[in-house]
Design an enzyme around this catalytic site. Structure first.
Site, PDB file in Angstrom:
ATOM      1  N   ARG A 107       0.853  -1.202   0.000  1.00 51.39           N
ATOM      2  CA  ARG A 107       0.000   0.000   0.000  1.00 51.39           C
ATOM      3  C   ARG A 107       0.881   1.241   0.000  1.00 51.39           C
ATOM      4  O   ARG A 107       1.778   1.354   0.842  1.00 51.39           O
ATOM      5  CB  ARG A 107      -0.866   0.045   1.266  1.00 51.39           C
ATOM      6  N   THR A 111      -1.312   7.466  -0.358  1.00 49.64           N
ATOM      7  CA  THR A 111      -2.630   7.347  -1.007  1.00 49.64           C
ATOM      8  C   THR A 111      -3.406   6.114  -0.542  1.00 49.64           C
ATOM      9  O   THR A 111      -4.614   6.029  -0.766  1.00 49.64           O
ATOM     10  CB  THR A 111      -2.459   7.210  -2.531  1.00 49.64           C
ATOM     11  N   ASP A 203       0.771  -4.320  12.034  1.00 47.82           N
ATOM     12  CA  ASP A 203       1.204  -4.621  10.667  1.00 47.82           C
ATOM     13  C   ASP A 203       1.560  -6.108  10.572  1.00 47.82           C
ATOM     14  O   ASP A 203       2.546  -6.568  11.158  1.00 47.82           O
ATOM     15  CB  ASP A 203       2.421  -3.751  10.316  1.00 47.82           C
ATOM     16  N   ASP A 206       5.115  -7.011   9.152  1.00 46.07           N
ATOM     17  CA  ASP A 206       6.195  -6.743  10.110  1.00 46.07           C
ATOM     18  C   ASP A 206       6.207  -7.766  11.244  1.00 46.07           C
ATOM     19  O   ASP A 206       7.272  -8.210  11.675  1.00 46.07           O
ATOM     20  CB  ASP A 206       6.040  -5.329  10.702  1.00 46.07           C
TER      21      ASP A 206
END
Ligand code: PRP
Ligand code: URA
Length: 212
Positions: A107, A111, A203, A206
């Site tokens: 991503r 944006t 995340d 991660d």
């Protein structure tokens, strides 16, 4: 959220228990990886219930009988990199003959639009039942784009599997792709201002790979 006939959200105590551990910020990388794999395997029992089968003759020590077996080369697993990689073994250990394709997507942090950077799919994927894997479905942009891409390659039978979804993202994918079955382990509350899922787990990439 509105009901969609193509969406199935699991309501299973075993999955809930494992997701609680998955969310915990104190859960380390090794346990996190194991949990993602285990949850995927539990989901797979339901999500793979319609995979192609054939009748075969098997000789037991006592007699010959007709048995049901899975048609080889009929299924492909496609993780969205990176985090989808964590789900692959959850299915591959159950179905070792499944082919594996990869779609790389991240991503854009400004944006939030998905950016595709890699794709390698098994030959003949257009004739296979395809399971697209990504543990996180947030805005739904990555999933929707990846499904659109698979369709452009001629794939007609797609099932999406995610562990945690936000209502807005799930609605987007369900509406964009009414012909795609979507299995989600749990539906969370909302997205925060950075489009992270709340309560979520942070995340996923991660936490799976220890990059932060
Ligand atoms: C995460 C996740 C999904 C995507 C979901 O990937 O694994 O692919 O975000 O967000 P969306 O529904 O808003 O598109 P990320 O972009 O963080 O890449 P990574 O897996 O390489 O860390
Ligand atoms: N991707 C993640 O890994 N986590 C989120 O909460 C949203 C997108």
């Amino acid at each position: 959220m509105k009901e969609y006939p193509n969406v199935m959200v699991f309501d299973h105590p075993l999955i809930k228990h494992k997701i609680a551990h998955l969310r915990d910020k104190n859960t380390g990388m090794k346990e996190f990886r194991e949990l993602v794999e285990e949850i995927t395997s539990i989901m797979a029992f339901e999500a793979l219930k319609d995979i192609p089968t054939k009748e075969v003759e098997i000789e037991t020590p006592l007699e010959v009988c007709t048995q049901t077996m899975i048609v080889e080369k009929s299924v492909a697993i496609v993780p969205i990199l990176r985090a989808g990689l964590g789900m692959v073994n959850g299915i591959h250990t159950l179905l070792p003959t499944a082919k594996v394709g990869h779609i790389g997507m991240y991503r854009d942090e400004e944006t939030m639009e998905p950016q595709a950077y890699y794709c390698k799919l098994p030959q003949g994927i257009e004739n296979m039942k395809v399971f697209l894997l990504d543990p996180m479905l947030a805005t739904g942009g990555s999933a929707s784009e990846a499904i659109g891409f698979l369709k452009k390659q001629g794939v007609t039978d797609i099932t999406m599997m995610s562990i945690i979804a936000a209502p807005v993202g799930l609605e987007r994918v369900a509406a964009d792709h009414p012909d795609v079955k979507i299995y989600v382990s749990t539906l969370d509350r909302e997205l925060n201002e950075h489009c992270y899922i709340l309560p979520g787990l942070g995340d996923a990439g991660d936490r799976l790979f220890g990059t932060k």
